[in-house]
Design a protein around this motif. Structure first.
Motif, PDB file in Angstrom:
ATOM      1  N   GLU A  27       0.901  -1.222  -0.010  1.00 42.94           N
ATOM      2  CA  GLU A  27      -0.243  -0.063   0.024  1.00 42.94           C
ATOM      3  C   GLU A  27       0.626   1.485   0.020  1.00 42.94           C
ATOM      4  O   GLU A  27       0.310   2.310  -0.260  1.00 42.94           O
ATOM      5  N   VAL A 257      -5.326 -11.540  -8.443  1.00 43.04           N
ATOM      6  CA  VAL A 257      -5.972 -10.364  -8.230  1.00 43.04           C
ATOM      7  C   VAL A 257      -6.854 -10.471  -7.098  1.00 43.04           C
ATOM      8  O   VAL A 257      -7.467 -11.330  -6.761  1.00 43.04           O
ATOM      9  N   GLU A 258      -6.565  -9.358  -6.097  1.00 47.91           N
ATOM     10  CA  GLU A 258      -7.383  -9.300  -4.859  1.00 47.91           C
ATOM     11  C   GLU A 258      -7.912  -8.072  -4.879  1.00 47.91           C
ATOM     12  O   GLU A 258      -7.439  -7.107  -5.273  1.00 47.91           O
ATOM     13  N   SER A 259      -9.245  -7.852  -3.964  1.00 50.96           N
ATOM     14  CA  SER A 259      -9.898  -6.691  -4.125  1.00 50.96           C
ATOM     15  C   SER A 259      -9.182  -5.463  -3.495  1.00 50.96           C
ATOM     16  O   SER A 259      -9.350  -4.320  -3.669  1.00 50.96           O
ATOM     17  N   GLY A 260      -8.142  -5.882  -2.830  1.00 52.78           N
ATOM     18  CA  GLY A 260      -7.199  -4.896  -2.329  1.00 52.78           C
ATOM     19  C   GLY A 260      -6.147  -4.306  -3.199  1.00 52.78           C
ATOM     20  O   GLY A 260      -5.544  -3.298  -3.125  1.00 52.78           O
ATOM     21  N   ASP A 261      -6.132  -4.936  -4.560  1.00 50.28           N
ATOM     22  CA  ASP A 261      -5.151  -4.270  -5.578  1.00 50.28           C
ATOM     23  C   ASP A 261      -5.484  -3.060  -6.273  1.00 50.28           C
ATOM     24  O   ASP A 261      -6.568  -2.583  -5.991  1.00 50.28           O
ATOM     25  N   ARG A 262      -4.368  -2.349  -6.873  1.00 52.75           N
ATOM     26  CA  ARG A 262      -4.786  -1.237  -7.549  1.00 52.75           C
ATOM     27  C   ARG A 262      -5.785  -1.234  -8.523  1.00 52.75           C
ATOM     28  O   ARG A 262      -5.983  -2.458  -9.104  1.00 52.75           O
ATOM     29  N   VAL A 263      -6.703  -0.380  -9.012  1.00 52.58           N
ATOM     30  CA  VAL A 263      -7.816  -0.183  -9.931  1.00 52.58           C
ATOM     31  C   VAL A 263      -7.219  -0.738 -11.236  1.00 52.58           C
ATOM     32  O   VAL A 263      -7.599  -1.478 -11.984  1.00 52.58           O
ATOM     33  N   LEU A 266      -6.738  -4.476 -11.238  1.00 51.83           N
ATOM     34  CA  LEU A 266      -7.941  -4.995 -11.240  1.00 51.83           C
ATOM     35  C   LEU A 266      -8.542  -5.123 -12.803  1.00 51.83           C
ATOM     36  O   LEU A 266      -9.166  -6.009 -13.043  1.00 51.83           O
ATOM     37  N   THR A 267      -8.520  -3.731 -13.215  1.00 47.05           N
ATOM     38  CA  THR A 267      -9.136  -3.745 -14.584  1.00 47.05           C
ATOM     39  C   THR A 267      -8.365  -4.818 -15.631  1.00 47.05           C
ATOM     40  O   THR A 267      -9.068  -5.272 -16.320  1.00 47.05           O
ATOM     41  N   ALA A 269      -6.810  -7.234 -15.392  1.00 45.40           N
ATOM     42  CA  ALA A 269      -6.962  -8.894 -15.183  1.00 45.40           C
ATOM     43  C   ALA A 269      -8.525  -9.183 -15.793  1.00 45.40           C
ATOM     44  O   ALA A 269      -8.733 -10.325 -16.053  1.00 45.40           O
TER      45      ALA A 269
ATOM     46  N   ILE B 322     -13.616 -11.945  -7.626  1.00 51.18           N
ATOM     47  CA  ILE B 322     -12.532 -11.216  -7.035  1.00 51.18           C
ATOM     48  C   ILE B 322     -12.871 -11.013  -5.386  1.00 51.18           C
ATOM     49  O   ILE B 322     -12.144 -11.525  -4.742  1.00 51.18           O
ATOM     50  N   THR B 326     -10.884 -12.978  -2.451  1.00 53.05           N
ATOM     51  CA  THR B 326     -10.145 -12.335  -1.351  1.00 53.05           C
ATOM     52  C   THR B 326     -10.577 -12.696   0.061  1.00 53.05           C
ATOM     53  O   THR B 326      -9.764 -12.574   0.884  1.00 53.05           O
ATOM     54  N   ASP B 335      -8.513  -2.140   2.960  1.00 54.25           N
ATOM     55  CA  ASP B 335      -9.649  -1.200   2.215  1.00 54.25           C
ATOM     56  C   ASP B 335     -11.007  -1.489   2.999  1.00 54.25           C
ATOM     57  O   ASP B 335     -11.450  -2.573   3.528  1.00 54.25           O
ATOM     58  N   LYS B 343     -13.360   1.723  -5.654  1.00 60.54           N
ATOM     59  CA  LYS B 343     -12.583   1.059  -6.540  1.00 60.54           C
ATOM     60  C   LYS B 343     -13.104   0.489  -7.651  1.00 60.54           C
ATOM     61  O   LYS B 343     -12.810   0.302  -8.853  1.00 60.54           O
TER      62      LYS B 343
END
Lengths: 436, 436
Positions: A27, A257-263, A266-267, A269, B322, B326, B335, B343
Motif C-alpha cells: 500500500e 488479483v485481490e480486491s485490495g489491488d490497484r484499480v 484489477l481492470t 485482469a 474477486i 479475497t 480497504d 475502486k
C-alpha cells in the motif's frame, strides 16, 4: 506513517507477521517501503521480502546495489527462497549478487538451484537438509545432526545416503532417539520411501505429498543422488496457487488479483476475457443478423434467445469444470475417455429431457404458438446435449495436447456455446416455420 | 475380479495406496467391496475405509455388526479418523461400536472428539500427541517420549504442559537432542507459539497454519488446557475442500463430483443451478415479451441481446469472484467497504468505457442505424458499471450476514445480471426510439 519516529513505527510492526507487513508494504510508495525495509532487522526484512508479490519485489530490488541485496537479504534466507528472489533479477544483477555473498557455500547452493525450472521439483526444493551416512552409528549420527541442524529451522526426517551420495532411505528422529546409540543406521533406515526427481512438475510433487500425507519429500537427480528436499509449506502454496488459477480461469480473470489491488491491476485482469465475450457478442449479433427474416416473421422467437444462450453457457461450464477438477485432483481415473463421453452423453440426455420438458410445459401453458413451443424445446434439447459433450471434450483434448485444460472453462466455453446455441436455435426454428 | 483367487487379488492390491484402493472400491458392487475388505489385513482395511466417500462408507457400515466395526476397523485408526467414521453412524450404532472396543482409552478419546462440531478445530484434531511436563528434565522427557511414541506415527513437536495440563509451550525434538540431559524442560521450551481453541473454524485453522507455515498446531480448551493437535495433512484436505467448494459454486455444480462418478450423481449435481438458469431464461423471455412492440419496431435490436446478456453476466461473475477469492484467502484487507466499492466503480467505469467504445466503433462502421448504435453503447456502458457494483456488493453483504459469499458467484450472478441487463437495454432503446 512517515511522520512518526522510527521507534514508534517499529513498535507497531513488532506484533505483525512478515505476510502482514508485506501486504502493508504493497500500500506504500516506493520511498516509504524502502524506509521501512531499512528499519527492520535483516532477518525480518528478508522474511518480508519473500512474501511480497514478484513484480513489486522486482521493482524494489532494481533500485538497490547488489552488495546490499546480498548481505542484507539473501544471506538471511533459506536456499529455496533465496533462489526465487535471485532468479527474478536480471542476468548481470544475478551474478553480481551471488559474487557479493560472503557465504560462498550458500552462493553455490543458490547457483545450483537456479539451474532448475522454477515450476519443477528442483525449483521448489531447498538445499538445507539433514543427511547421515548409512554406515554411521546412531551416536555419530546424532553428533552430525547437531552440527548440521544449526542452519535448519525444523527437522522432519533425516535422510540416509551411501558414500556416493545416493539416497538410501529415511529415518525419523523418533527412531534415532528410541534406539541404542551403537546401532548402525543401515539397520534402522526405512527404505520404502517416496521421493521425486528434480524434473518432476510441482503438480506431481503436490499430488504425491497430498496423497501420502507427507511433510517433506526428498528430491534426487536422474541417477538417484540426493539433491534437496521439499517441505509441505511450499507445497501448500502450490496447491493454493493451482486452485486459484483454475478458479480465476472459470471466473474469467487473468492473473492473481485481490480486491485490495490497484484499480489498474484489477481492470487489466478482466479485460482479456471480456474482449472474448465482446467478440462472441458481435458474432452472436452476426448470427442473428443473418437470420433477420426469421426474427421478423416468427413472432416471439427473440424472447427465448437469452434462455437458449444462458442454458448452453451454464451446461458447458459445468461439464468442463467437472473434467478440469477431476484432472486437477490427480485422482486415478479408471474410466476411459470413451466411457467418460458415454456417461456425459447420458447426463446430457437426462438434463436435456428435464429442461426441454419444463420449458415445453411453460410454453404450452402460456405461449401462443405451438410451433414455437416445439421449436424452443427441441432446440434446448439439442443445445444441452451438445454443450455437455462439447464442454467435456475440449478440456480432455487440451489435456492430451499438454495445454492447461482450465483454459476451456469460464468465458471461453460460455461464449462458444452461446454462439453455437444461437445457430442451432435459429436452424431448428426455421425448419419448423419453413423459412429458408 | 471375483473370478480370481484371493491371493491373486491381494497380490494386485499390494502395490496400491489406500486412496487408490478406495477409488477402486467405489467401482465395485457392495458384495465385491465387502469381499475385498475382509481380504485385506485390518490395518490396511481401516486406511481404505478412511479414504472412501462418506455416503459410500455409511452404506457399507450399515450391513456390518458393531463388534466387527469396532475390532476390525476402529481400533486400528487414529482418534481423529476414528471419530469421523463413528460420527457418521446412527446414534445407537455409535454407542454399540464404542462399547465393543477393547481399547477403552481410545473409546474414551473418540467419545470426547464426538462432542465437537465436525468443522471445528475440535472436530479436526487428534488426541494422539506427545506431551511432557515443564518440570521434567531432558532425560525423563526422552524416556517418556519413547513410551508415548508407540502410538504415534510421526512426532513433529513435543508439547509442554504444567501440572494442571495447561499448555505452556512447545519443544522441537531437535532441541531435546541438542541439549544436556539434565536441563529442565522449563528452560528450553518455546513459549511464543501458535495454538487454536477447540471451537475455531476449520478455515481459521487452515489460514493460521498456512500463514505461519506450521506442520502441526496444538488445540486448547477455553481455559487453555491442551486437548489435541491438528496436523498439516488434515489441513491440506480442508484447503483443497474449500477451494473446490468455491470452484464448484462458480461453475454451477452442487456437491463434490468427479467425472468418475455415477451418471445419476453427476446429473443431480447439475440440476439445481440449471433450474435457476431456466427460471432466469423464462423471466428474460417475459421481459422481452413485455417489450414486444420495441422488438417489432426497432430493426436489429434483437441482434444485441446475447451481447448485452453475456457482458453483464461475465462482468458480474468477475467482480463477485474477486471478492470471494479475497475473502477466502483470509488476507488482511486494509480497504474499507466504501473504498472497495469506489475502486470497483472506477474499474467498472474504465471497463464500460473501453467496451462501449469498441462496440460503438463496430456498429458505427457496420451498422445501419445511428440510433441503435448509440442505444447499444449506452446500454452496455450502464450494464457493465451496474454489473460490477452488483457483483461486488452481493458477496460482501452475504459475508456480513455470515452466509457463504461464494453463493453469489456463478449461475446466480450471471442469471440475475442477464435479466437486469435486458431490462436496462430495453429501457435505453425505447428512450432512443421514443417508444412507450
Amino acid at each position: 506513517i512517515e511522520s512518526e519516529s522510527a521507534e514508534a513505527v517499529l513498535d507497531k510492526l513488532e506484533g505483525l507477521h512478515p505476510t502482514d507487513i508485506a501486504e502493508l508494504m504493497d500500500e506504500l510508495s516506493m520511498d516509504e517501503a524502502k524506509y521501512l525495509y531499512l528499519l527492520l532487522d535483516p532477518e525480518r526484512a528478508s522474511d518480508v521480502l519473500v512474501e511480497i508479490p514478484e513484480n513489486e519485489r522486482r521493482r524494489f530490488l532494481r533500485v538497490l546495489p547488489p552488495e546490499l541485496i546480498a548481505r542484507q537479504f539473501i544471506e538471511y534466507m533459506d536456499s529455496d527462497d533465496a533462489a526465487d528472489v535471485v532468479g527474478d533479477l536480471e542476468d548481470d544483477m544475478k551474478e553480481a549478487v551471488l559474487q557479493e555473498m560472503k557465504d560462498k557455500e550458500q552462493a553455490g547452493d543458490i547457483a545450483d538451484l537456479l539451474e532448475y525450472d522454477e515450476d519443477s521439483a528442483g525449483g521448489l526444493m531447498a538445499k538445507e537438509l539433514i543427511k547421515v551416512n548409512e554406515n554411521w552409528t546412531v551416536q555419530t549420527s546424532l553428533k552430525e545432526i547437531s552440527a548440521q541442524a544449526e542452519h535448519i529451522d525444523e527437522i522432519y526426517y533425516v535422510y540416509v545416503v551411501d558414500d556416493g551420495g545416493f539416497l538410501k532411505g529415511i529415518l525419523s528422529l523418533t527412531k534415532l532417539i528410541l534406539n541404542p546409540t551403537n546401532s548402525k543406521i543401515k539397520t534402522l533406515l526405512e527404505d520404502d520411501l517416496h521421493y521425486v526427481k528434480t524434473d518432476a512438475t510441482q503438480e506431481e510433487v503436490a499430488q504425491l505429498m497430498e496423497r501420502f500425507d507427507l511433510v517433506a519429500i526428498p528430491v534426487v537427480d536422474h541417477i538417484g543422488r540426493l539433491k534437496g528436499r521439499i517441505t509441505i509449506d511450499d507445497v501448500v502454496d502450490v496447491i493454493r496457487e493451482e486452485a486459484e488459477k483454475d478458479y480465476q480461469m472459470v471466473s474469467g480473470i487473468t492473473g492473481d488479483v485481490e480486491s485490495g489491488d490497484r484499480v489498474w491491476n484489477l481492470t487489466r485482469a478482466r479485460l482479456p476475457w471480456l474482449l472474448i465475450g465482446l467478440l462472441g457478442g458481435i458474432l452472436g449479433a452476426r448470427v442473428l443478423g443473418a437470420n433477420e427474416s426469421a426474427l421478423a416473421q416468427i413472432q416471439g422467437i427473440a424472447f427465448f434467445i437469452p434462455l437458449i444462450a444462458a442454458m448452453a453457457g451454464n451446461v458447458g461450464v459445468q461439464s468442463s469444470s467437472i473434467v478440469v477438477q477431476t484432472i486437477a485432483s490427480g485422482a486415478r481415473d479408471f474410466d476411459s475417455i470413451g466411457k467418460k463421453l458415454l456417461k456425459e452423453l447420458a447426463v446430457g440426455l437426462i438434463t436435456a429431457l428435464v429442461f426441454s420438458s419444463l420449458i415445453f410445459v411453460y410454453n404450452f401453458t402460456f405461449g401462443d404458438s405451438l410451433k414455437l413451443t416445439w421449436a424452443v424445446s427441441i432446440s434446448l434439447f439439442i443445445v444441452i446435449v451438445f454443450a455437455s459433450l462439447f464442454g467435456t471434450t475440449i478440456p480432455l483434448v487440451l489435456n492430451k495436447l499438454k495445454i492447461d485444460p482450465a483454459l476451456a472453462t469460464g468465458p471461453f466455453i460460455t461464449t462458444t456455446n452461446d454462439i453455437l446455441g444461437l445457430i442451432m436455435y435459429m436452424m431448428v426454428a426455421k425448419t419448423f416455420f419453413d423459412i429458408v
